[in-house]
Design a protein around this motif. Structure first.
Motif, mmCIF file in Angstrom:
data_model
loop_
_atom_site.group_PDB
_atom_site.id
_atom_site.type_symbol
_atom_site.label_atom_id
_atom_site.label_comp_id
_atom_site.label_asym_id
_atom_site.label_seq_id
_atom_site.Cartn_x
_atom_site.Cartn_y
_atom_site.Cartn_z
ATOM 1 N N GLY A 101 46.001 6.900 105.364
ATOM 2 C CA GLY A 101 44.695 6.294 105.090
ATOM 3 C C GLY A 101 44.307 5.277 106.141
ATOM 4 O O GLY A 101 43.132 4.986 106.337
ATOM 5 N N ARG A 102 45.305 4.690 106.811
ATOM 6 C CA ARG A 102 45.010 3.617 107.749
ATOM 7 C C ARG A 102 45.347 3.976 109.186
ATOM 8 O O ARG A 102 45.776 3.116 109.966
ATOM 9 C CB ARG A 102 45.729 2.343 107.338
ATOM 10 N N SER A 103 45.179 5.245 109.535
ATOM 11 C CA SER A 103 45.252 5.576 110.958
ATOM 12 C C SER A 103 44.225 4.666 111.645
ATOM 13 O O SER A 103 43.258 4.211 110.999
ATOM 14 C CB SER A 103 44.945 7.055 111.163
ATOM 15 N N ASN A 156 44.354 -13.435 87.799
ATOM 16 C CA ASN A 156 43.491 -13.605 86.623
ATOM 17 C C ASN A 156 42.144 -12.958 86.927
ATOM 18 O O ASN A 156 41.360 -13.482 87.709
ATOM 19 C CB ASN A 156 43.322 -15.101 86.337
ATOM 20 N N ARG A 157 41.866 -11.819 86.297
ATOM 21 C CA ARG A 157 40.621 -11.088 86.590
ATOM 22 C C ARG A 157 39.558 -11.301 85.516
ATOM 23 O O ARG A 157 38.557 -10.584 85.487
ATOM 24 C CB ARG A 157 40.912 -9.590 86.722
ATOM 25 N N SER A 158 39.765 -12.283 84.643
ATOM 26 C CA SER A 158 38.757 -12.550 83.609
ATOM 27 C C SER A 158 37.463 -13.057 84.265
ATOM 28 O O SER A 158 37.494 -13.685 85.330
ATOM 29 C CB SER A 158 39.305 -13.620 82.654
ATOM 30 N N GLY A 443 38.302 0.122 96.388
ATOM 31 C CA GLY A 443 37.717 -0.619 95.267
ATOM 32 C C GLY A 443 37.958 0.108 93.956
ATOM 33 O O GLY A 443 38.305 1.291 93.928
ATOM 34 N N ASP A 444 37.742 -0.631 92.889
ATOM 35 C CA ASP A 444 37.941 -0.127 91.536
ATOM 36 C C ASP A 444 36.919 0.990 91.244
ATOM 37 O O ASP A 444 35.715 0.778 91.380
ATOM 38 C CB ASP A 444 37.732 -1.345 90.601
ATOM 39 N N PRO A 445 37.392 2.190 90.809
ATOM 40 C CA PRO A 445 36.456 3.301 90.556
ATOM 41 C C PRO A 445 35.382 2.956 89.528
ATOM 42 O O PRO A 445 34.236 3.418 89.633
ATOM 43 C CB PRO A 445 37.354 4.433 90.026
ATOM 44 N N VAL A 446 35.736 2.124 88.554
ATOM 45 C CA VAL A 446 34.768 1.753 87.513
ATOM 46 C C VAL A 446 33.597 1.009 88.144
ATOM 47 O O VAL A 446 32.419 1.300 87.889
ATOM 48 C CB VAL A 446 35.457 0.854 86.453
ATOM 49 N N ARG A 447 33.941 0.056 89.013
ATOM 50 C CA ARG A 447 32.866 -0.746 89.613
ATOM 51 C C ARG A 447 32.113 0.034 90.692
ATOM 52 O O ARG A 447 30.948 -0.205 90.927
ATOM 53 C CB ARG A 447 33.418 -2.075 90.118
ATOM 54 N N ILE A 448 32.773 1.019 91.318
ATOM 55 C CA ILE A 448 32.037 1.850 92.288
ATOM 56 C C ILE A 448 31.011 2.703 91.541
ATOM 57 O O ILE A 448 29.874 2.860 91.982
ATOM 58 C CB ILE A 448 32.999 2.710 93.138
#
Ligand SMILES: Cc1cc2nc3c(=O)[nH]c(=O)nc-3n(C[C@H](O)[C@H](O)[C@H](O)COP(=O)(O)OP(=O)(O)OC[C@H]3O[C@@H](n4cnc5c(N)ncnc54)[C@H](O)[C@@H]3O)c2cc1C
Length: 473
Positions: A101-103, A156-158, A443-448
């Motif tokens: 992924g990071r070539s 803490n992701r609240s 990134g988080d699939p939910v937020r995408i």
């Protein structure tokens, strides 16, 4: 000479005094010979050699110096430029079946996209667009390799986390004559410790000025530490032995960032705009989707060979599972090329791929990839576990396993080599990390998917319904 060879890449990385910690011990000596890094560093060096061997398709002539520079640094001005970028990215991706992924093209694209977005920083407080462009030119000239980090640690992701005192996140603690001083940590940097530089920027949503910045520093800057997870290299496995990109936690222990490397600081709005409104998202997604097409082709190839090796192609559900991979592949290719077809020249003369189809492609892949790995497991069944190491074939039991593990039309040794690769791709610690990577790395699939909902222009759909509802006869 802007383009480096594989040997030069290795020599440069080995000469650095980067502080890398693995299993509680500091990595000493040449990192390119360390068991956890040597395979992937060798593969990365092969990519640089490939760039030298295929100058016509993998490099371009720099406007500023007239010299040849790696194509992944190209800021596209035409649709042909975009297409050439894609083809170059896919050549590199083919070398690892899309598993790296990071070539270097990933981060070269990120830096080029920032340099192409300087209009956003012009005239804004604490923003230095000219330094960013100078640094981009310098990186092109030196063919620098990069890692990056932007997400804060996961403590803490609240939604109310901002009410707590910040004791972990990397933040500016001093503004001095020599530069900024950074203290704290960042969540992750894949390939940390095996690149020339680390590009650090704040993810959107910073709540305090001291958390908003964008800068790049050499990986061996004093006070910078890369803490590795456990290594997933297995010398006997075909994929992890070559493509295992280490993930590292990044700690800034009062790291001094000299002013010439600070592109912005203490400006939340500019940091958010650079990420959201700049060209970072469309260009990076274009690089990602180009690689993911190759990775899906690789998955399809592995699945196809499993089907052939144990002769299961006549079963309807096998055909339908294979078609699922084909549909994913064709969807990704179509979205990628659609993003190029719909690309637009922006006011600064940069050809920007359409971000809508690219966002859909990557969000789709976050669901497709875990399903692809599941399909490989469903096709391979126990074959994915009947995989004695290759060395077994030259022991006393070698003849027996070569016979009893045979495929429909191949010897056991050949069949086991294929199934071992399929296991490493989908089930080993390396393979599981690949799945987690494709789910989360951008990134988080939910937020995408929330982003797609928020930005998708639904005006014409809305109007279609409105017209029909209001039609009189
Ligand atoms: C293998 C791998 C390599 C990576 N490499 C890099 C790298 O090189 N550089 C880098 O900077 N980053 C890297 N990342 C980090 C990546 O960007 C993050 O994993 C991603 O942004 C998700 O953030 P998180 O892991 O902190 O998950 P979290 O944000 O902590 O999410 C955890 C869970 O909580 C849910 N959640 C949390 N907050 C919300 C919210 N506000 N709304 C709804 N749901 C929420 C999520 O949906 C998820 O289910 C890498 C990640 C992985 C897995």
């Amino acid at each position: 000479m802007p383009m480096i060879t594989g040997e030069e890449y290795k020599r440069r990385i080995d000469a650095m005094q980067t502080e890398v910690w693995l299993d509680g011990k500091k990595v000493e000596g040449a990192i390119s010979t360390h068991p956890a890094f040597k395979g992937v560093i060798q593969t990365q060096s092969e990519l640089y050699d490939m760039q030298n061997e295929r100058k016509e398709s993998m490099t371009f002539l720099s406007d500023t110096t007239g010299e040849r520079v790696g194509m992944s640094y190209l800021i596209p001005k035409t649709k042909t430029d975009l297409e050439n970028r894609r083809k170059m990215i896919q050549q590199w991706a083919s070398h690892s079946g899309g598993l790296m992924g990071r070539s270097p093209d990933y981060m070269n694209t990120v830096l080029a996209s920032f340099a192409a977005s300087i209009d956003i920083l012009k005239g804004k407080p604490n923003c230095f667009p000219e330094r960013l462009v100078q640094f981009y030119e310098y990186a092109c000239q030196k063919d620098l390799s990069f890692t990056h980090t932007f997400v804060n640690p996961q403590s803490n992701r609240s939604k109310l986390a901002y009410l707590e005192e910040d004791v972990t996140n990397a933040r500016i603690v001093k503004r001095m004559e020599e530069g900024l001083v950074i203290k704290g940590a960042k969540l992750l940097a894949t390939q940390g410790g095996m690149t020339d530089e680390i590009l650090v920027f704040s993810a959107p949503g910073a709540k305090e000025n001291s958390h908003s910045y964008c800068f790049s520093i050499p990986s061996d800057t004093p006070g910078l530490k890369f803490i590795c997870r456990e290594s997933f290299v297995n010398e006997d496995s075909p994929l992890s032995s070559k493509f295992e990109e280490m993930d590292t936690i990044v700690i800034f222990d009062d790291v001094l960032v000299p002013w010439e490397r600070v592109f912005l600081h203490d400006n939340i709005c500019a940091a958010n705009d650079l990420y959201i409104k700049g060209k970072f998202v469309p260009f990076t997604l274009h690089q990602i989707a180009s690689r993911q097409v190759v990775k899906t082709e690789f998955i399809l190839g592995v699945a196809d060979q499993i089907v052939e090796t144990i002769n299961i192609g006549e079963y309807q559900h096998i055909q339908s599972k294979m078609s699922e991979i084909v549909k994913g592949l064709e969807t990704l290719k179509a979205l990628l090329q659609y993003s190029e077809a719909e690309a637009e020249l922006d006011p600064s003369g940069v050809m920007v791929p359409a971000r809508g189809p690219l966002y859909v492609a990557i969000n789709q892949f976050q669901e497709l990839y875990p399903r692809f790995t599941e399909i490989i497991q469903l096709l391979g069944a126990s074959g994915l576990i009947s995989i004695p190491k290759e060395s077994n074939f030259s022991t006393q039991v070698g003849k027996e396993i070569d016979h009893y593990l045979m495929g429909a039309e191949c010897r056991g040794k050949e069949r086991v080599a294929l199934f071992r690769m399929a296991w490493d791709l989908t089930m080993s610690s390396f393979g599981s990390r690949q799945t987690l990577y494709e789910r989360f790395f951008f990134g988080d699939p939910v937020r995408i998917s929330q982003t797609i909902y928020q930005f998708y222009d639904r005006t014409s759909s809305y109007k279609l319904v409105e017209d029909l509802v209001n039609r009189k006869s």
